[in-house]
Scaffold this motif. Structure first.
Motif, mmCIF file in Angstrom:
data_model
loop_
_atom_site.group_PDB
_atom_site.id
_atom_site.type_symbol
_atom_site.label_atom_id
_atom_site.label_comp_id
_atom_site.label_asym_id
_atom_site.label_seq_id
_atom_site.Cartn_x
_atom_site.Cartn_y
_atom_site.Cartn_z
ATOM 1 N N ALA A 142 -8.583 7.633 2.269
ATOM 2 C CA ALA A 142 -9.603 8.049 3.434
ATOM 3 C C ALA A 142 -9.195 7.435 4.300
ATOM 4 O O ALA A 142 -8.218 5.844 4.467
ATOM 5 C CB ALA A 142 -10.691 7.436 3.428
ATOM 6 N N TYR A 143 -9.678 7.465 5.691
ATOM 7 C CA TYR A 143 -8.789 6.641 7.017
ATOM 8 C C TYR A 143 -9.555 6.304 7.977
ATOM 9 O O TYR A 143 -10.680 7.596 8.378
ATOM 10 C CB TYR A 143 -7.570 7.710 7.969
ATOM 11 N N CYS A 144 -9.220 5.574 9.150
ATOM 12 C CA CYS A 144 -10.640 5.557 10.128
ATOM 13 C C CYS A 144 -9.476 5.243 11.269
ATOM 14 O O CYS A 144 -8.657 4.365 11.015
ATOM 15 C CB CYS A 144 -11.516 4.687 10.060
ATOM 16 N N HIS A 145 -9.845 5.286 12.449
ATOM 17 C CA HIS A 145 -9.337 4.509 13.444
ATOM 18 C C HIS A 145 -9.619 3.979 14.684
ATOM 19 O O HIS A 145 -11.076 4.828 15.225
ATOM 20 C CB HIS A 145 -8.279 6.028 14.283
ATOM 21 N N PHE A 146 -9.779 3.296 15.362
ATOM 22 C CA PHE A 146 -10.251 2.725 16.504
ATOM 23 C C PHE A 146 -9.392 1.965 17.333
ATOM 24 O O PHE A 146 -8.644 2.062 17.144
ATOM 25 C CB PHE A 146 -11.186 1.877 15.896
ATOM 26 N N SER A 147 -9.670 1.458 18.781
ATOM 27 C CA SER A 147 -9.178 1.416 19.705
ATOM 28 C C SER A 147 -9.818 -0.281 20.309
ATOM 29 O O SER A 147 -10.884 0.190 20.075
ATOM 30 C CB SER A 147 -8.762 1.525 20.481
ATOM 31 N N PHE A 148 -9.121 -0.853 21.239
ATOM 32 C CA PHE A 148 -9.752 -2.088 21.559
ATOM 33 C C PHE A 148 -8.160 -2.185 23.120
ATOM 34 O O PHE A 148 -7.341 -1.932 23.065
ATOM 35 C CB PHE A 148 -9.231 -3.333 20.997
ATOM 36 N N PRO A 149 -9.363 -2.562 24.128
ATOM 37 C CA PRO A 149 -8.257 -2.887 25.159
ATOM 38 C C PRO A 149 -6.793 -3.434 24.516
ATOM 39 O O PRO A 149 -5.591 -3.383 25.583
ATOM 40 C CB PRO A 149 -8.995 -3.505 26.119
ATOM 41 N N MET A 196 -3.614 -0.928 25.770
ATOM 42 C CA MET A 196 -4.646 -0.539 24.808
ATOM 43 C C MET A 196 -4.217 -0.593 22.916
ATOM 44 O O MET A 196 -2.646 -0.562 23.229
ATOM 45 C CB MET A 196 -5.273 0.980 24.698
ATOM 46 N N ILE A 197 -4.744 -0.808 22.202
ATOM 47 C CA ILE A 197 -4.019 -0.995 20.760
ATOM 48 C C ILE A 197 -5.232 -0.160 20.030
ATOM 49 O O ILE A 197 -6.039 -0.257 20.059
ATOM 50 C CB ILE A 197 -4.066 -2.364 20.499
ATOM 51 N N SER A 198 -4.144 0.110 19.074
ATOM 52 C CA SER A 198 -5.378 1.277 18.195
ATOM 53 C C SER A 198 -4.764 0.682 17.113
ATOM 54 O O SER A 198 -4.413 0.287 16.449
ATOM 55 C CB SER A 198 -5.140 3.235 17.729
ATOM 56 N N CYS A 199 -5.820 0.917 16.146
ATOM 57 C CA CYS A 199 -5.900 0.597 14.468
ATOM 58 C C CYS A 199 -6.260 1.459 13.707
ATOM 59 O O CYS A 199 -7.323 2.573 13.986
ATOM 60 C CB CYS A 199 -6.990 -0.181 14.348
ATOM 61 N N THR A 200 -5.634 1.633 12.783
ATOM 62 C CA THR A 200 -5.329 2.561 11.621
ATOM 63 C C THR A 200 -5.485 2.323 10.104
ATOM 64 O O THR A 200 -5.083 1.443 9.976
ATOM 65 C CB THR A 200 -4.477 3.803 11.493
ATOM 66 N N VAL A 201 -7.259 2.656 9.841
ATOM 67 C CA VAL A 201 -6.477 1.671 8.520
ATOM 68 C C VAL A 201 -7.650 2.585 6.904
ATOM 69 O O VAL A 201 -6.779 4.092 7.366
ATOM 70 C CB VAL A 201 -8.320 1.113 8.564
ATOM 71 N N ARG A 202 -6.122 3.234 6.206
ATOM 72 C CA ARG A 202 -6.030 3.394 5.192
ATOM 73 C C ARG A 202 -6.511 2.188 4.185
ATOM 74 O O ARG A 202 -6.176 1.635 3.622
ATOM 75 C CB ARG A 202 -5.027 3.524 5.155
ATOM 76 N N TYR A 203 -7.812 3.896 3.443
ATOM 77 C CA TYR A 203 -8.116 3.239 2.208
ATOM 78 C C TYR A 203 -8.299 4.123 1.393
ATOM 79 O O TYR A 203 -8.181 5.325 1.354
ATOM 80 C CB TYR A 203 -10.162 3.538 2.504
ATOM 81 N N GLU A 204 -8.380 2.785 -0.221
ATOM 82 C CA GLU A 204 -8.256 3.708 -1.023
ATOM 83 C C GLU A 204 -10.175 3.325 -1.780
ATOM 84 O O GLU A 204 -10.280 2.300 -1.303
ATOM 85 C CB GLU A 204 -7.449 3.253 -2.186
ATOM 86 N N ILE A 205 -9.971 4.365 -1.971
ATOM 87 C CA ILE A 205 -11.628 4.441 -2.293
ATOM 88 C C ILE A 205 -12.012 4.906 -3.417
ATOM 89 O O ILE A 205 -11.244 5.289 -4.502
ATOM 90 C CB ILE A 205 -12.893 4.941 -1.274
ATOM 91 N N ASP A 206 -13.108 4.187 -3.842
ATOM 92 C CA ASP A 206 -13.566 5.192 -5.560
ATOM 93 C C ASP A 206 -14.753 6.133 -5.041
ATOM 94 O O ASP A 206 -15.170 6.834 -4.579
ATOM 95 C CB ASP A 206 -14.569 3.915 -5.979
ATOM 96 N N PRO A 207 -13.490 7.650 -6.002
ATOM 97 C CA PRO A 207 -14.390 8.630 -5.308
ATOM 98 C C PRO A 207 -15.527 9.140 -5.548
ATOM 99 O O PRO A 207 -16.510 9.833 -5.563
ATOM 100 C CB PRO A 207 -13.051 9.782 -6.606
ATOM 101 N N ASP A 208 -15.995 8.777 -6.432
ATOM 102 C CA ASP A 208 -17.230 8.491 -7.045
ATOM 103 C C ASP A 208 -18.098 7.450 -6.039
ATOM 104 O O ASP A 208 -19.809 8.083 -6.977
ATOM 105 C CB ASP A 208 -17.198 8.311 -8.800
#
Length: 110
Positions: A50-57, A1-13
């Protein structure tokens, strides 16, 4: 399994617009074969990260997902929403191999 973490720089507005984008991708990732572990939105501390985390086999499964998503009209709608609202300023992806099972100290010979 691999996991991906995405770190986002977002517009707070545009946090509400980013949350719409995030909810869409939780659904889309699952639809296209991934396991989504959620988005983590700003609460305390920096208001533009913000962050998101997801995985694929496997990495091959992730790459197949990436190919399929460019042909999926719902994925394209989600990307268009982010572009239209400019809720995402930039993002970085990191891939990791999750370690999910713990062991007692005796099992580890510590």
């Amino acid at each position: 399994m691999i996991s991906c973490t995405v770190r986002y720089e977002i517009d707070p507005d545009q946090l509400d617009a980013f949350e719409i984008y995030a909810k869409a991708w939780i659904h889309l990732m699952t639809k296209l074969g991934g396991t989504h572990h959620g988005y983590h939105l700003p609460y305390e501390g920096p208001n533009d990260i913000a962050y998101c985390h997801f995985s694929f086999p496997s990495l091959a499964d992730y790459e197949a997902y990436r190919a399929k998503m460019w042909d999926d009209p719902d994925c394209l709608r989600a990307y268009a929403h982010a572009e239209r609202t400019k809720c995402i300023r930039r993002y970085d992806r990191s891939f990791t191999r999750p370690l999910m099972d713990g062991s007692t100290l005796d099992e580890l010979n510590l």
